[in-house]
Write a protein that holds these residues in place. Sequence first.
Motif, PDB file in Angstrom:
ATOM      1  N   GLY A  67      38.100  34.265  44.228  1.00 50.36           N
ATOM      2  CA  GLY A  67      37.352  34.696  43.042  1.00 50.36           C
ATOM      3  C   GLY A  67      36.913  33.503  42.211  1.00 50.36           C
ATOM      4  N   ASP A  68      35.843  33.712  41.444  1.00 49.35           N
ATOM      5  CA  ASP A  68      35.352  32.640  40.576  1.00 49.35           C
ATOM      6  C   ASP A  68      36.259  32.447  39.369  1.00 49.35           C
ATOM      7  N   TYR A  69      36.997  33.519  38.991  1.00 49.72           N
ATOM      8  CA  TYR A  69      37.917  33.425  37.865  1.00 49.72           C
ATOM      9  C   TYR A  69      39.295  33.922  38.295  1.00 49.72           C
ATOM     10  N   ILE A  70      40.325  33.190  37.878  1.00 50.98           N
ATOM     11  CA  ILE A  70      41.690  33.472  38.303  1.00 50.98           C
ATOM     12  C   ILE A  70      42.493  33.956  37.101  1.00 50.98           C
ATOM     13  N   PRO A  71      43.191  35.126  37.207  1.00 48.10           N
ATOM     14  CA  PRO A  71      43.976  35.638  36.076  1.00 48.10           C
ATOM     15  C   PRO A  71      45.240  34.833  35.833  1.00 48.10           C
ATOM     16  N   LEU A  72      45.556  34.622  34.555  1.00 44.63           N
ATOM     17  CA  LEU A  72      46.782  33.947  34.158  1.00 44.63           C
ATOM     18  C   LEU A  72      47.631  34.910  33.333  1.00 44.63           C
ATOM     19  N   LYS A  73      48.660  34.373  32.652  1.00 45.62           N
ATOM     20  CA  LYS A  73      49.535  35.203  31.836  1.00 45.62           C
ATOM     21  C   LYS A  73      48.792  35.737  30.609  1.00 45.62           C
ATOM     22  N   LYS A  74      49.297  36.850  30.076  1.00 50.11           N
ATOM     23  CA  LYS A  74      48.824  37.431  28.823  1.00 50.11           C
ATOM     24  C   LYS A  74      47.323  37.728  28.824  1.00 50.11           C
ATOM     25  N   GLY A  75      46.799  38.139  29.982  1.00 48.51           N
ATOM     26  CA  GLY A  75      45.408  38.552  30.056  1.00 48.51           C
ATOM     27  C   GLY A  75      44.400  37.424  30.074  1.00 48.51           C
ATOM     28  N   ARG A  76      44.855  36.173  30.099  1.00 47.16           N
ATOM     29  CA  ARG A  76      43.919  35.056  30.115  1.00 47.16           C
ATOM     30  C   ARG A  76      43.409  34.819  31.529  1.00 47.16           C
ATOM     31  N   GLN A  77      42.329  34.051  31.646  1.00 45.29           N
ATOM     32  CA  GLN A  77      41.815  33.675  32.958  1.00 45.29           C
ATOM     33  C   GLN A  77      41.154  32.302  32.860  1.00 45.29           C
ATOM     34  N   ILE A  78      41.083  31.639  34.012  1.00 45.59           N
ATOM     35  CA  ILE A  78      40.388  30.354  34.073  1.00 45.59           C
ATOM     36  C   ILE A  78      39.481  30.346  35.299  1.00 45.59           C
ATOM     37  N   SER A  79      38.512  29.463  35.257  1.00 50.82           N
ATOM     38  CA  SER A  79      37.576  29.366  36.380  1.00 50.82           C
ATOM     39  C   SER A  79      38.238  28.638  37.551  1.00 50.82           C
ATOM     40  N   ALA A  80      37.638  28.784  38.731  1.00 46.35           N
ATOM     41  CA  ALA A  80      38.140  28.087  39.914  1.00 46.35           C
ATOM     42  C   ALA A  80      38.141  26.578  39.692  1.00 46.35           C
ATOM     43  N   GLN A  81      37.118  26.061  39.010  1.00 50.68           N
ATOM     44  CA  GLN A  81      37.048  24.630  38.730  1.00 50.68           C
ATOM     45  C   GLN A  81      38.194  24.188  37.825  1.00 50.68           C
ATOM     46  N   LYS A 121      48.223  19.552  51.158  1.00 46.99           N
ATOM     47  CA  LYS A 121      49.405  20.348  50.823  1.00 46.99           C
ATOM     48  C   LYS A 121      49.305  20.872  49.392  1.00 46.99           C
ATOM     49  N   ARG A 122      48.809  20.038  48.490  1.00 48.72           N
ATOM     50  CA  ARG A 122      48.669  20.443  47.096  1.00 48.72           C
ATOM     51  C   ARG A 122      47.648  21.571  46.959  1.00 48.72           C
ATOM     52  N   LEU A 123      46.551  21.464  47.711  1.00 46.43           N
ATOM     53  CA  LEU A 123      45.529  22.519  47.698  1.00 46.43           C
ATOM     54  C   LEU A 123      46.096  23.816  48.273  1.00 46.43           C
ATOM     55  N   TYR A 124      46.870  23.702  49.342  1.00 50.28           N
ATOM     56  CA  TYR A 124      47.487  24.877  49.958  1.00 50.28           C
ATOM     57  C   TYR A 124      48.464  25.549  48.986  1.00 50.28           C
ATOM     58  N   LEU A 125      49.261  24.730  48.285  1.00 46.13           N
ATOM     59  CA  LEU A 125      50.188  25.266  47.288  1.00 46.13           C
ATOM     60  C   LEU A 125      49.427  26.043  46.217  1.00 46.13           C
ATOM     61  N   CYS A 126      48.270  25.523  45.824  1.00 43.82           N
ATOM     62  CA  CYS A 126      47.422  26.196  44.843  1.00 43.82           C
ATOM     63  C   CYS A 126      47.005  27.581  45.348  1.00 43.82           C
ATOM     64  N   LEU A 143      41.078  25.650  37.446  1.00 43.70           N
ATOM     65  CA  LEU A 143      42.338  25.756  38.180  1.00 43.70           C
ATOM     66  C   LEU A 143      42.552  24.524  39.052  1.00 43.70           C
ATOM     67  N   LEU A 144      41.511  24.089  39.749  1.00 44.11           N
ATOM     68  CA  LEU A 144      41.637  22.910  40.598  1.00 44.11           C
ATOM     69  C   LEU A 144      41.950  21.661  39.786  1.00 44.11           C
ATOM     70  N   GLU A 145      41.410  21.581  38.595  1.00 43.48           N
ATOM     71  CA  GLU A 145      41.732  20.442  37.731  1.00 43.48           C
ATOM     72  C   GLU A 145      43.218  20.438  37.380  1.00 43.48           C
ATOM     73  N   ARG A 146      43.799  21.619  37.219  1.00 44.39           N
ATOM     74  CA  ARG A 146      45.240  21.699  36.956  1.00 44.39           C
ATOM     75  C   ARG A 146      46.049  21.185  38.148  1.00 44.39           C
ATOM     76  N   PHE A 147      45.475  21.259  39.338  1.00 41.87           N
ATOM     77  CA  PHE A 147      46.147  20.766  40.535  1.00 41.87           C
ATOM     78  C   PHE A 147      45.638  19.371  40.925  1.00 41.87           C
ATOM     79  N   LEU A 148      45.108  18.653  39.934  1.00 42.45           N
ATOM     80  CA  LEU A 148      44.713  17.242  40.054  1.00 42.45           C
ATOM     81  C   LEU A 148      43.513  16.999  40.956  1.00 42.45           C
ATOM     82  N   PHE A 149      42.632  18.001  41.083  1.00 37.85           N
ATOM     83  CA  PHE A 149      41.359  17.796  41.776  1.00 37.85           C
ATOM     84  C   PHE A 149      40.253  17.749  40.718  1.00 37.85           C
ATOM     85  N   ASP A 150      39.773  16.522  40.422  1.00 40.06           N
ATOM     86  CA  ASP A 150      38.735  16.417  39.397  1.00 40.06           C
ATOM     87  C   ASP A 150      37.420  16.996  39.924  1.00 40.06           C
TER      88      ASP A 150
END
Length: 621
Positions: free
Chosen positions: A401-415, A441-446, A417-424
């Motif tokens: 999906g283009d947007y990923i759900p987080l806690k408390k009804g929040r969401q972030i974009s795929a971009q 491996k980091r991408l797979y964990l994501c 999310l990848l930044e959170r996993f150190l992919f600029d």
Amino acid sequence: MNYLSVENIAKAYGERVLFEDISFGINEGQKVGFIAKNGTGKTSLLNILAGFDSPDAGKVVYRKDITTAFLPQEPNLDPNLTVEETIFSSDNEILNIINRYEKALKNPDDAEAYQKAFEEMDAAQAWDFETQYKQILFKLKLDDLSKEVKHLSGGQKKRLALTVMLLQKPNFIIMDEPTNHLDLDMIEWLEEYFKKENFTIFMVTHDRYFLERVCNEIVELDHGNLYTYKGNYGYYLDKKDARMAQEATNTEKAKQLYKKELDWMRRQPKARTTKSKSRIDDFQDIKDRAHKRRQDHEVQLELNMERLGSKIVELHNIGKSFQDKQLLENFSYNFKRGERIGIIGKNGTGKSTFLNILTGGVKPDTGKVVIGETIKFGYYTQAGINIKPGQKVIEVIREFGDYIPLKKGRQISAQQLLERFLFDRKKQYDFVEKLSGGERKRLYLCTVLIQNPNFLILDEPTNDLDIVTLNVLESFLLDFPGCLLVVSHDRYFMDKIVDHLFVFQGNTEVQDFPGNYTDYRAYEDSATAEAREETSQNDNNKKDWKKTSSGSKLNYNEQKEFGKLEKEIAKLEKKKEKLQQKFLEDLDPDEIKENSIKLQEIDDAIKTKTERWFELGAKVE
């Protein structure tokens, strides 16, 4: 004695600079662990040192009279040779000595050649070469010497390459993740082997206990700078903390000085003396130091975990065999909320098969698996991410999906999310096949975590992850509220996050051990010592810490259970108190019913655990 000098080397791929102006040396007897983040060029540096790649600048100089060997992550072996033929086809000086001796035997008239060959055999201890290689192959579970390399698994190939390297007995060894594909017994055997043999070592490994017990020096590549620590991993951690604190202090001092100098510069002194010109020249350096910022981005992990129901997963009399090998038989277990179980055991004892049965990938021959309605598995497998040709990093995440759900009804974009996993943003449009092993491996964990599992299964999650990412993953798992099941050969990782173990001992035997890996090793060592004592002193009274000679003291398992019960009862009492407070609120009938059921379950659990606690307490003197 200096073995190796690395002088001002640099390496880049296109616009991506891995490192530049790197210099260091390796002396005889040093056992160096090299630490750096994924994607900063660890494997590239090892390939340069091993001569399989060249630096863009600088040079690598070896002492001429030393022998070297390299253990890569993916060994290049002849697929058509057998295990034993691979040993004998290697570039091993001992084999050359044996060949010269065999030739000398065929020419008995040349006494001088025979004497020389005989002395070479003695000096190289080549008489028992066959015994040596068979012992190592046995330790590394490569018993079938006639098996061709093309029929070996990836792990078996790595272990065969390790055998070839050790048999060469080189002066200097370069290794890339030597403990990958080794089980715990093999890793501990290898630690002892390196302590006993006089190797000089330069290696990359994520195994922190291995770094602690083998290395006497740590070299870290951090933001393009090399830092050397003359000690093991524990020493490195202490000194790095001190260095970071000192850097922060220096930066703060530079900021204060910068403010002072900036004020002086703004006043634009008219008299340009030699001293003032020098001060102006120094201003830029002060400014750089004052604005120096560490780019210490860490992986940010977050889950919108589904709520766990009362039923988790139940295994009833599970049995499974492959061909003539029985792996599981009549295995039963009911998983409970929040359990954190580690799985250990030798290769081939059924660990991965067990996980596949649990997740439905493999059907048991007998028994059944009952999965609760609320359970959502997240399964991180050894196989890793399925790479599609031409697929970019961002496209992997957008499949969810283009947007990923987080806690408390929040969401972030795929971009995001990848930044959170150190992919600029730039890295997100790289092809997946161009990523380093750790980045994959980091991408797979994501991809596993964004599916928001509440039952997380990790099969060798630490392989190829850098130590920084491992620390973040450990912190996340410690706070993970769901069920956790981990297969890992990383003893440091297991000690930190699991509460008890499933020990796969082979021949369908699975032991449920109440403790972490270090506890288990202490238990095993104690059992071995006790067995030796019983053999030599059958009539003596033993005072071993886990011996129950009179039947009135707790054995080791019971001691662990007794201590664990106290904590569990206290936690349940707190839960009960919180739940009772809820009944004071304005609840609807369904909520009252649900909370009543929960309260009854807690009461039953407290009663059962308290009875067991009294039973064990009665044994304590």
